[in-house]
Design an enzyme around this catalytic site. Structure first.
Site, PDB file in Angstrom:
ATOM      1  N   ARG A  58      18.997  25.670  52.785  1.00 36.86           N
ATOM      2  CA  ARG A  58      19.880  25.657  51.620  1.00 36.86           C
ATOM      3  C   ARG A  58      20.136  27.041  51.065  1.00 36.86           C
ATOM      4  NH1 ARG A  58      24.040  24.251  50.872  1.00 36.86           N
ATOM      5  NH2 ARG A  58      23.363  22.310  51.841  1.00 36.86           N
ATOM      6  N   LYS A  64      36.070  51.963  27.845  1.00 35.63           N
ATOM      7  CA  LYS A  64      36.988  50.839  27.695  1.00 35.63           C
ATOM      8  C   LYS A  64      37.340  50.633  26.222  1.00 35.63           C
ATOM      9  CE  LYS A  64      36.911  47.807  30.899  1.00 35.63           C
ATOM     10  NZ  LYS A  64      36.629  46.621  31.739  1.00 35.63           N
ATOM     11  N   ASP A 110      45.580  48.791  31.443  1.00 34.01           N
ATOM     12  CA  ASP A 110      45.064  47.427  31.297  1.00 34.01           C
ATOM     13  C   ASP A 110      46.118  46.481  30.771  1.00 34.01           C
ATOM     14  OD1 ASP A 110      42.867  45.514  31.362  1.00 34.01           O
ATOM     15  OD2 ASP A 110      42.937  45.582  29.177  1.00 34.01           O
TER      16      ASP A 110
END
Length: 287
Positions: free
Chosen positions: A100, A167, A222
């Site tokens: 898994r 930013k 942006d």
């Protein structure tokens, strides 16, 4: 040469295996005889681009050092539904315990590589570079970044420690302190080593000149419209690398690339993908 450190892969796998079987695989230990051997094939249920094969193989050899994993195709290669991508031979209990974790990772990483390949194909011929972001699964960044490369994309800064990227929130703090962006860029440049780069995000055309004149290496435009991107590229005029970012999709990326930007960052490469359907088909025989 792989850019993914083996020690980082082992750390990820050790945590994942401990999470999945903290005290062993109870089912296999009570149902299956010790020493039984298994042969299993990793089979594609749908087409895609492969990534994560070394991680897939390492999952099995961590639990069974004598396991043999034969890779039938390599990372970055396309595959079709029904293709056998790898064959695993080893202790049955170990194979089932690793199954898994190994599948979860190779399915997700191949999903990232497949999505990235579609974005890269969409901008072919424009010269724009498709890059990822830090919107990665916590703890899996080193693998997910490798998957982007396998899909033909490129990587942005790996972490907050790698480069300066100011930013909107950084700029808001500067404004509240009465510090101009240009002065902040020049002060940062004076403090940084020559190997560090500076990138600043802007969301309006009238912010561009001050940022570029202060000497940034990259300017991020942006959430600009294609028309605004064309104007922004003209204002920068080759004085810095121009990156487009914000809400870019497979349907819109071509128009963004045709504006002349150098880099397009796409968060969806890692945070919005679907894991591919790959299966491990078992052929178990007594050892």
């Amino acid at each position: 040469m792989s850019l993914t450190p083996a020690a980082a892969v082992d750390e990820i796998l050790t945590r994942a295996l401990a999470e999945d079987a903290p005290w062993g695989d109870l089912t296999s230990e009570v149902f299956l005889p010790a020493g039984a051997r298994a042969r299993a094939a990793l089979v594609a249920r749908e087409p895609g681009v492969l990534s994560g094969m070394s991680t897939f193989a390492r999952t099995f050899t961590l639990l069974d050092p004598d396991a043999e994993v034969t890779l039938r195709t390599a990372d970055g290669k396309p595959f079709a539904a029904g293709d056998v991508l790898a064959v695993v031979e080893g202790d049955t209990r170990a194979v089932l315990r690793a199954e898994r974790v190994a599948l979860n990772l190779v399915q997700r990483l191949s999903g990232i590589a497949t999505a990235t390949a579609r974005y890269v194909e969409a901008v072919a011929g424009t010269g724009a570079r498709v890059v990822d972001t830090r919107k990665t699964t916590p703890g899996l960044r080193v693998l997910e970044r490798a998957a982007v490369r396998d899909g033909g994309g490129h990587n942005h800064r790996f972490s907050l420690s790698d480069a300066v990227l100011a930013k909107d929130n950084h700029l808001a703090v500067l404004a509240a302190q009465g510090v101009s962006v240009g002065d902040a860029i020049r002060a940062a440049r004076a403090r940084l080593p020559h190997t560090a780069t500076i990138e600043v995000e802007v969301d309006r055309l009238d912010q561009i000149e001050e940022v570029v004149a202060a000497g940034v290496d990259t300017i991020m435009l942006d959430n600009f419209s294609p028309a605004e991107l064309v104007a922004g590229v003209a204002l920068v005029a080759g004085r810095a690398t121009v990156e487009a970012s914000g809400g870019i999709t497979l349907e819109t990326i071509r128009a963004v690339a045709e504006t002349g930007v150098n880099v397009i960052s796409v968060g969806a490469l890692t945070h919005g993908v679907r894991s591919l359907d790959l299966g491990l088909d078992m052929d178990v025989s007594a050892g």
